[in-house]
Design a protein around this motif. Structure first.
Motif, short mmCIF file in Angstrom:
data_model
loop_
_atom_site.label_atom_id
_atom_site.label_comp_id
_atom_site.label_asym_id
_atom_site.label_seq_id
_atom_site.Cartn_x
_atom_site.Cartn_y
_atom_site.Cartn_z
N GLN A 50 0.80 -1.22 0.00
CA GLN A 50 0.00 0.00 0.00
C GLN A 50 0.84 1.28 0.00
OE1 GLN A 50 -3.20 0.15 -0.37
NE2 GLN A 50 -3.62 -2.03 -0.22
N PHE A 51 2.01 1.24 0.65
CA PHE A 51 2.78 2.46 0.81
C PHE A 51 4.17 2.42 0.17
CE2 PHE A 51 -0.27 2.36 4.32
CZ PHE A 51 -0.86 3.62 4.16
N PHE A 52 4.66 1.22 -0.21
CA PHE A 52 5.97 1.10 -0.85
C PHE A 52 5.87 0.16 -2.06
CE2 PHE A 52 6.48 1.73 3.73
CZ PHE A 52 7.25 2.89 3.75
N PRO A 53 5.00 0.47 -3.01
CA PRO A 53 4.74 -0.46 -4.12
C PRO A 53 5.89 -0.61 -5.10
CG PRO A 53 3.62 1.62 -4.50
CD PRO A 53 4.18 1.69 -3.13
N GLY A 54 6.80 0.35 -5.15
CA GLY A 54 7.89 0.28 -6.11
C GLY A 54 9.08 -0.51 -5.63
N PHE A 55 9.02 -1.02 -4.41
CA PHE A 55 10.15 -1.74 -3.83
C PHE A 55 10.04 -3.24 -4.14
CE2 PHE A 55 12.00 1.24 -0.53
CZ PHE A 55 11.35 2.37 -1.01
N SER A 56 11.18 -3.93 -4.05
CA SER A 56 11.16 -5.39 -4.14
C SER A 56 10.52 -5.94 -2.87
CB SER A 56 12.59 -5.93 -4.26
OG SER A 56 13.32 -5.68 -3.07
N ASP A 57 10.25 -7.24 -2.86
CA ASP A 57 9.61 -7.83 -1.69
C ASP A 57 10.43 -7.60 -0.42
OD1 ASP A 57 7.53 -8.68 -3.20
OD2 ASP A 57 8.18 -10.77 -3.35
N LEU A 58 11.74 -7.87 -0.48
CA LEU A 58 12.60 -7.69 0.69
C LEU A 58 12.71 -6.23 1.07
CD1 LEU A 58 14.54 -8.67 2.86
CD2 LEU A 58 16.39 -8.59 1.14
N LEU A 390 14.50 -2.27 17.30
CA LEU A 390 15.45 -2.75 16.31
C LEU A 390 15.37 -4.25 16.06
CD1 LEU A 390 18.64 -0.69 17.28
CD2 LEU A 390 16.96 -0.21 15.49
N THR A 391 14.78 -5.00 16.99
CA THR A 391 14.80 -6.47 16.87
C THR A 391 14.14 -7.00 15.60
OG1 THR A 391 14.97 -6.81 19.26
CG2 THR A 391 14.12 -8.64 17.96
N PRO A 392 12.89 -6.61 15.25
CA PRO A 392 12.30 -7.14 14.01
C PRO A 392 13.11 -6.76 12.77
CG PRO A 392 10.60 -6.16 15.40
CD PRO A 392 11.92 -5.76 15.99
N LEU A 393 13.64 -5.52 12.78
CA LEU A 393 14.42 -5.06 11.64
C LEU A 393 15.73 -5.82 11.53
CD1 LEU A 393 14.10 -2.87 9.47
CD2 LEU A 393 15.41 -1.33 10.94
N LEU A 394 16.45 -5.97 12.66
CA LEU A 394 17.71 -6.70 12.66
C LEU A 394 17.50 -8.17 12.31
CD1 LEU A 394 19.58 -5.25 15.78
CD2 LEU A 394 20.21 -4.97 13.37
N ALA A 395 16.44 -8.76 12.84
CA ALA A 395 16.16 -10.17 12.56
C ALA A 395 15.93 -10.39 11.07
CB ALA A 395 14.95 -10.63 13.36
N THR A 396 15.15 -9.49 10.46
CA THR A 396 14.90 -9.59 9.01
C THR A 396 16.18 -9.44 8.22
OG1 THR A 396 12.66 -8.69 9.30
CG2 THR A 396 13.59 -8.61 7.08
N ALA A 400 18.20 -12.33 5.99
CA ALA A 400 18.45 -12.09 4.57
C ALA A 400 19.94 -12.19 4.26
CB ALA A 400 17.93 -10.71 4.18
N ASP A 401 20.79 -11.74 5.18
CA ASP A 401 22.23 -11.73 4.94
C ASP A 401 22.85 -13.12 5.08
OD1 ASP A 401 24.68 -10.53 4.38
OD2 ASP A 401 25.15 -10.21 6.49
N PHE A 402 22.46 -13.85 6.12
CA PHE A 402 23.06 -15.16 6.38
C PHE A 402 22.25 -16.32 5.81
CE2 PHE A 402 24.93 -12.44 9.60
CZ PHE A 402 26.26 -12.86 9.63
N GLY A 403 20.98 -16.08 5.49
CA GLY A 403 20.14 -17.13 4.95
C GLY A 403 19.84 -18.23 5.93
N SER A 404 19.97 -17.94 7.22
CA SER A 404 19.75 -18.95 8.25
C SER A 404 19.17 -18.30 9.50
CB SER A 404 21.08 -19.64 8.60
OG SER A 404 20.94 -20.44 9.76
N SER A 405 18.27 -19.03 10.17
CA SER A 405 17.68 -18.53 11.41
C SER A 405 18.66 -18.59 12.57
CB SER A 405 16.44 -19.35 11.75
OG SER A 405 16.76 -20.72 11.89
N THR A 406 19.80 -19.25 12.40
CA THR A 406 20.80 -19.32 13.46
C THR A 406 21.28 -17.93 13.85
OG1 THR A 406 21.55 -21.48 12.67
CG2 THR A 406 23.04 -20.28 14.13
N ALA A 407 21.40 -17.05 12.87
CA ALA A 407 21.83 -15.67 13.15
C ALA A 407 20.80 -14.95 14.01
CB ALA A 407 22.05 -14.92 11.84
N VAL A 408 19.52 -15.21 13.77
CA VAL A 408 18.47 -14.58 14.57
C VAL A 408 18.50 -15.14 15.99
CG1 VAL A 408 16.01 -14.10 14.72
CG2 VAL A 408 17.09 -14.33 12.47
#
Length: 455
Positions: A50-58, A390-396, A400-408
């Motif tokens: 609704q508010f960022f339609p021009g962005f990629s999914d990530l 910052l937690t939801p943002l950092l977790a996302t 995305a960077d490590f491709g693994s939930s271990t980093a979270v």
């Protein structure tokens, strides 16, 4: 026929007042957290489109969660301002102001046109209203917990103090139910186009309910005593930094883990479950509903445990559970099994409940009454920014960077370790602000070290 003595009548009246204030604090914080969390859920479900339609999914998801984090930027401003007036004018008036700010901003978010209608002004208005939300909630927590704690019986401060904290899982519960109802009765297209707005517009009704309840409660008895004794500080925010710097440091670091876990569960897990695990949105929302019910009960139990076994020891157990459960959390979630996801989230909310249930009495008692609103707000606000915002943002970003939930998981473990180390470093002089025997009418103590400052 026997009649109760004046002392018994006075005790009964005090307990009734304490119970009424605790319940009112619970209702008010539930409404405010409902407002706060529907934004978080909407940010993960519809704001990207609704508010960022021009962005990629990530990029769109990060941008939407970024506007969620923006609310935490305004928290210190709202906290400092309301802390100042909360220590000078009173706790009750600030609770009314915070409720009006949160409710009005939430209602207006439900009326913002989309990017397709007004272009760049859509996300700008969204951010502005999110800042108002943040400022409102910045002064809410301390006011609500102080009303509960300062009116509570001396041996029940953890229990009564946890009632405002119950607003967190209750707000999550209401926000999930609201979106479940909306997604259940309308098509995905209608929900994305306009249905999500109904959850925000409902806040207008909740404001009225909250105001009626909050306007009927009495001011904190401990604050009234300080005011009657002429001990009000002119600049309480300045004084609390001067007299209680270690309390601010310890209180802030100790409080980081609870909001980090709360927002991880309530905001990030919705996005993770739907985008990564490919589970239906309704499934993730129902999982959070079931977990939130247990969350309420666990937090009440933690409040009782804090009074029975000590606040510091109880809090430390909660932080330790968070460290231990950080990695099993995602091992279980990543199976995709509904039952195991529920077990995983119940385990991490045990950690949150134990910490959050004892946190109000633990943190507020670090500061003398006349500086307590400012000190408690500052500690809570710093912790909320670092832990919750910052937690939801950092977790996302980490996933995305490590491709693994271990980093979270590592992020969760580190945050909980910080809180555990902080509370273990707190001695009795940090945890219990001593009230001076007499304070001059100017509000300046002749013995600064009796203000809870560690020399």
């Amino acid at each position: 026929m026997s009649t109760s003595s004046p002392t018994q009548q006075s005790g009964t009246a005090a307990r009734h007042k304490a119970g009424t204030v605790a319940f009112a604090s619970y209702i008010g914080t539930t409404i405010e957290w409902y407002d706060f969390f529907i934004y978080g859920v909407a940010a993960t479900l519809v704001f990207r489109v609704q508010f960022f339609p021009g962005f990629s999914d990530l990029a769109g998801t990060l941008a939407a969660l970024g506007t969620f984090a923006v609310g935490f930027i305004a928290r210190p401003i709202g906290g400092v301002v309301m802390g100042h007036f909360g220590d000078r004018v009173g706790r009750k008036s600030m609770l009314v102001v915070s409720l009006l700010m949160m409710g009005s901003a939430t209602t207006l978010i439900g009326l913002i046109p989309t990017y397709d209608s007004i272009g760049i002004w859509a996300p700008i208005l969204l951010i502005v209203l999110r800042l108002v939300q943040g400022a409102g909630v910045g002064g809410e927590w301390a006011g609500a917990v102080l009303m509960a704690v300062e009116n509570a019986p001396a041996k029940r401060r953890s229990l009564y103090g946890c009632f405002p904290q119950l607003g967190l899982p209750s707000g999550i519960l209401l926000s999930q139910l609201a979106f479940l109802l909306l997604t259940g009765v309308m098509s995905p297209a209608d929900f994305a186009a306009w249905g999500w707005r109904l959850a925000f517009l409902t806040s207008a009704v909740l404001i009225v309910v909250g105001l009626v309840i909050r306007l009927r409660i009495e001011e904190s008895s401990e604050f009234n005593k300080v005011r009657e004794a002429g001990q009000i500080e002119k600049l309480p925010v300045v004084e609390v930094f001067r007299r209680s710097p270690l309390q601010i440091l310890i209180g802030s670091l100790a409080s980081i883990a609870a909001p980090a876990i709360g927002y991880l569960v309530s905001v990030y897990m919705v996005s993770y479950g739907t985008a990564t695990l490919k589970l239906p949105t309704s499934t993730m929302l129902w999982i959070l509903v079931s977990v939130s019910v247990a969350w309420l009960l666990m937090m009440l139990a933690a409040g009782l445990a804090g009074d029975r076994f000590g606040r510091k020891a109880t809090f430390a157990v909660g932080a330790a559970v968070g460290v231990v459960w950080a990695f099993p959390l995602f091992w279980l979630v990543d199976t995709g099994s509904i039952a195991l996801i529920v077990v995983a989230l119940l385990g991490i909310t045990v950690a949150n409940s134990i910490m959050a249930g004892t946190q109000p009495a633990l943190i507020t008692q670090m500061y003398p009454v006349r500086l307590r609103y400012s000190g408690s707000t500052i500690s809570y606000t710093i912790a909320s920014i670092l832990g919750g915002g910052l937690t939801p943002l950092l977790a996302t970003a980490l996933f995305a960077d490590f491709g693994s939930s271990t980093a979270v998981s590592a992020l969760v473990a580190v945050v909980c370790l910080i809180s555990l180390a902080a509370i273990l470093c707190a001695n009795s002089r940090i945890l219990h602000a001593e009230q001076p025997a007499s304070v001059p009418a100017t509000g300046k103590s002749a013995h600064p070290l009796t203000e809870g400052t560690v020399g």
